[in-house]
Design a protein around this motif. Structure first.
Motif, PDB file in Angstrom:
ATOM      1  N   GLU A 136       7.683 -14.156   3.631  1.00  0.00           N
ATOM      2  CA  GLU A 136       7.109 -13.137   4.515  1.00  0.00           C
ATOM      3  C   GLU A 136       7.821 -11.801   4.337  1.00  0.00           C
ATOM      4  N   GLU A 137       9.142 -11.839   4.170  1.00  0.00           N
ATOM      5  CA  GLU A 137       9.901 -10.611   3.937  1.00  0.00           C
ATOM      6  C   GLU A 137       9.486  -9.970   2.620  1.00  0.00           C
ATOM      7  N   LYS A 138       9.344 -10.775   1.578  1.00  0.00           N
ATOM      8  CA  LYS A 138       8.950 -10.248   0.270  1.00  0.00           C
ATOM      9  C   LYS A 138       7.538  -9.675   0.313  1.00  0.00           C
ATOM     10  N   MET A 139       6.635 -10.344   1.026  1.00  0.00           N
ATOM     11  CA  MET A 139       5.254  -9.864   1.123  1.00  0.00           C
ATOM     12  C   MET A 139       5.203  -8.524   1.875  1.00  0.00           C
ATOM     13  N   SER A 140       5.968  -8.396   2.955  1.00  0.00           N
ATOM     14  CA  SER A 140       5.961  -7.131   3.699  1.00  0.00           C
ATOM     15  C   SER A 140       6.570  -6.006   2.870  1.00  0.00           C
ATOM     16  N   ASP A 141       7.623  -6.300   2.091  1.00  0.00           N
ATOM     17  CA  ASP A 141       8.207  -5.290   1.204  1.00  0.00           C
ATOM     18  C   ASP A 141       7.198  -4.856   0.140  1.00  0.00           C
ATOM     19  N   LEU A 142       6.475  -5.814  -0.418  1.00  0.00           N
ATOM     20  CA  LEU A 142       5.477  -5.528  -1.439  1.00  0.00           C
ATOM     21  C   LEU A 142       4.343  -4.687  -0.856  1.00  0.00           C
ATOM     22  N   LYS A 143       3.909  -5.022   0.356  1.00  0.00           N
ATOM     23  CA  LYS A 143       2.832  -4.279   1.008  1.00  0.00           C
ATOM     24  C   LYS A 143       3.270  -2.839   1.290  1.00  0.00           C
ATOM     25  N   ARG A 144       4.517  -2.673   1.794  1.00  0.00           N
ATOM     26  CA  ARG A 144       5.044  -1.331   2.047  1.00  0.00           C
ATOM     27  C   ARG A 144       5.077  -0.506   0.766  1.00  0.00           C
ATOM     28  N   SER A 145       5.536  -1.125  -0.297  1.00  0.00           N
ATOM     29  CA  SER A 145       5.628  -0.440  -1.578  1.00  0.00           C
ATOM     30  C   SER A 145       4.244  -0.032  -2.075  1.00  0.00           C
ATOM     31  N   THR A 146       3.287  -0.928  -1.963  1.00  0.00           N
ATOM     32  CA  THR A 146       1.926  -0.645  -2.404  1.00  0.00           C
ATOM     33  C   THR A 146       1.312   0.465  -1.559  1.00  0.00           C
ATOM     34  N   ASP A 147       1.541   0.431  -0.254  1.00  0.00           N
ATOM     35  CA  ASP A 147       1.012   1.471   0.631  1.00  0.00           C
ATOM     36  C   ASP A 147       1.572   2.838   0.270  1.00  0.00           C
ATOM     37  N   ARG A 148       2.839   2.905  -0.054  1.00  0.00           N
ATOM     38  CA  ARG A 148       3.461   4.184  -0.436  1.00  0.00           C
ATOM     39  C   ARG A 148       2.825   4.723  -1.711  1.00  0.00           C
ATOM     40  N   LYS A 149       2.615   3.834  -2.686  1.00  0.00           N
ATOM     41  CA  LYS A 149       2.026   4.261  -3.961  1.00  0.00           C
ATOM     42  C   LYS A 149       0.612   4.773  -3.742  1.00  0.00           C
ATOM     43  N   ASN A 150      -0.142   4.090  -2.877  1.00  0.00           N
ATOM     44  CA  ASN A 150      -1.526   4.508  -2.624  1.00  0.00           C
ATOM     45  C   ASN A 150      -1.564   5.861  -1.921  1.00  0.00           C
ATOM     46  N   LYS A 151      -0.638   6.126  -1.023  1.00  0.00           N
ATOM     47  CA  LYS A 151      -0.599   7.406  -0.314  1.00  0.00           C
ATOM     48  C   LYS A 151      -0.306   8.540  -1.266  1.00  0.00           C
ATOM     49  N   THR A 152       0.604   8.338  -2.216  1.00  0.00           N
ATOM     50  CA  THR A 152       0.942   9.406  -3.164  1.00  0.00           C
ATOM     51  C   THR A 152      -0.213   9.668  -4.129  1.00  0.00           C
TER      52      THR A 152
END
Length: 146
Positions: free
Chosen positions: A127-143
């Motif tokens: 769950e920790e790894k999935m939330s980190d991955l989601k955060r990272s993906t969200d940041r990339k999509n915003k940029t």
């Protein structure tokens, strides 16, 4: 009479400056108490602690090459006076137990873990790894959108 480093004398406040107070030592000339050596608490305004003409107990903490004498009021305070002053500021209830200190949980060796422990550990870490991955993906999509 020459003053000696480490000895305690009685002096009279002759002048107060922004950075310290000038003290006439009985039979030993004049010395200065720096603002940091006036009290065991923070001193913002020297006049809150000393007044001109006041008699104070001072300890000689240094003499430089030019003969200037450095004094301390807080180091001249007797141990009995200091402990009495501390008692005024300490609460009535004294702490008898050790302070609570946070310590991280020590990992249990896998050989001692039950199957349920291993499953819960796996679930938590995934769950920790999935939330980190989601955060990272969200940041990339915003940029990319900008």
């Amino acid at each position: 009479m020459q003053v000696e480093i480490g000895k305690i004398y009685i002096g009279k406040v002759k002048g107060i400056a922004q950075y310290g107070a000038f003290i006439d030592i009985d039979g030993g000339g004049t010395g200065m108490v720096h603002i940091s050596e006036i009290a065991n608490t923070f001193v913002n305004e020297i006049r809150d602690h000393l007044t001109e003409g006041q008699e104070v107990k001072v300890k000689v903490i240094g003499i430089n090459e030019q003969g200037k004498v450095s004094l301390s009021i807080k180091k001249a305070v007797d141990e009995n006076e200091l402990s009495a002053e501390k008692k005024k500021f300490t609460p009535n209830k004294e702490r008898k137990s050790r302070p609570i200190v946070w310590e991280p949980k020590k990992p249990v060796p896998q050989s001692e873990m039950t199957f349920e422990d291993m499953i819960s550990h796996f679930k938590q870490s995934s769950e920790e790894k999935m939330s980190d991955l989601k955060r990272s993906t969200d940041r990339k999509n915003k940029t990319k959108r900008k």
